[in-house]
Design a protein around this motif. Structure first.
Motif, PDB file in Angstrom:
ATOM      1  N   HIS A 272     134.715  15.015   9.167  1.00 34.39           N
ATOM      2  CA  HIS A 272     135.939  14.370   8.713  1.00 34.39           C
ATOM      3  C   HIS A 272     135.888  12.864   8.915  1.00 34.39           C
TER       4      HIS A 272
ATOM      5  N   PHE B 274     145.175  15.079   7.376  1.00 37.70           N
ATOM      6  CA  PHE B 274     143.972  15.835   7.693  1.00 37.70           C
ATOM      7  C   PHE B 274     143.906  17.161   6.954  1.00 37.70           C
TER       8      PHE B 274
ATOM      9  N   LEU C  30     142.171  16.410   3.920  1.00 35.26           N
ATOM     10  CA  LEU C  30     140.731  16.223   4.147  1.00 35.26           C
ATOM     11  C   LEU C  30     140.055  17.523   4.583  1.00 35.26           C
TER      12      LEU C  30
END
Length: 209
Positions: free
Chosen positions: A11, A203, A206
Motif C-alpha cells: 500500500h 485505504f 487502495l
C-alpha cells in the motif's frame, strides 16, 4: 482508528506511485511556467506521527513556505506541501525575473505573491488530481492558501480536527531539481492528513478493508 497497523509495503508502494504521478504532472507544469526544466521525484512514502511530522518539517521553529488546502468530496482531510524558503525564492526569482527577490521584501511584491500562489495551485492540484484518479474518489480542493511561517504554527493549523481522534500522517517526500538554478536534491514534503473518518475511505479505495 489505527489503520496504520493494516498498511503494508504494497500500500505504501501505491501511495508512492500516486506521489510520482502527481510530481511528474507538477514538474511538467512548473517547467512550462518557469521556462526551465524542473524534475520532481518521490523517493520515500511513510506513515508517521504528528511529532515526527514536525521533525520532518525541520522542527517547530523552522521557517518554511507552505501550501495548504482542505480536501472535500468522498474523502475529507487536509493537505500540505512544505518546502524551504530558499527553494521557493529560487522559483519566484526565475518566474518573475527578479533576481534579488527575498521573502523579507514580500510585503511590497504583489508579483512575488502571485507567483507563489500559482506555484501552490500547480503543486496541490497535481497531487490531488493524482490521488483522485488513482483512488477513483471524487475529491475537490479548496482554494490553496500560502503561508510563510514557522513550521509549528503552520502544521498546528491543520491538526485541530485530527488531533481529537488520531495521530498519523502520510508523508510523501519530494525531491525537486530546477536545472535553471542548478540546484540538486532540494527537498519538499507532501503531507496528507485524512480526517479520522476518511482513513477508512482512503485505504479501502487502495484495497485495505
Amino acid at each position: 482508528m489505527s489503520y496504520e497497523e493494516e498498511i503494508t509495503e504494497y500500500h505504501l508502494d501505491i501511495l508512492k506511485e500516486i506521489g510520482n504521478i502527481g510530481a511528474g504532472n507538477a514538474a511538467t507544469a512548473l517547467s512550462s511556467l518557469l521556462g526551465n526544466k524542473v524534475d520532481m521525484a518521490v523517493p520515500h512514502v511513510k506513515v508517521v506521527s504528528f511529532d515526527e511530522m514536525m521533525d520532518i518539517a525541520g522542527g517547530p521553529d523552522n521557517v518554511v513556505v507552505s501550501v495548504f488546502l482542505r480536501i472535500e468530496g468522498e474523502m475529507t482531510g487536509s493537505m500540505f506541501f512544505i518546502l524551504s524558503t530558499h527553494q521557493a525564492e529560487s522559483f519566484i526569482r526565475t518566474l518573475t525575473k527578479n533576481r534579488s527577490f527575498k521573502f523579507e521584501d514580500i510585503a511590497g511584491s504583489e508579483i512575488g505573491l502571485s507567483a507563489l500562489q500559482e506555484m501552490g495551485n500547480i503543486l496541490s492540484g497535481s497531487y490531488l488530481s493524482s490521488l483522485s484518479d488513482f483512488t477513483h474518489l471524487n475529491l475537490y480542493p479548496t482554494v490553496p492558501a500560502i503561508a510563510i511561517d514557522m513550521a509549528g504554527a503552520i502544521i498546528s493549523f491543520g491538526l485541530v480536527e485530527l488531533s481529537q481522534a488520531g495521530d498519523k500522517v502520510i508523508v510523501i517526500d519530494t525531491e525537486l531539481t530546477d536545472e535553471g538554478e542548478k540546484q540538486k536534491g532540494a527537498n519538499g514534503q507532501f503531507f496528507l492528513l485524512p480526517d479520522p473518518e476518511s482513513f477508512k475511505v482512503l485505504f479501502r479505495s487502495l484495497g485495505v478493508d
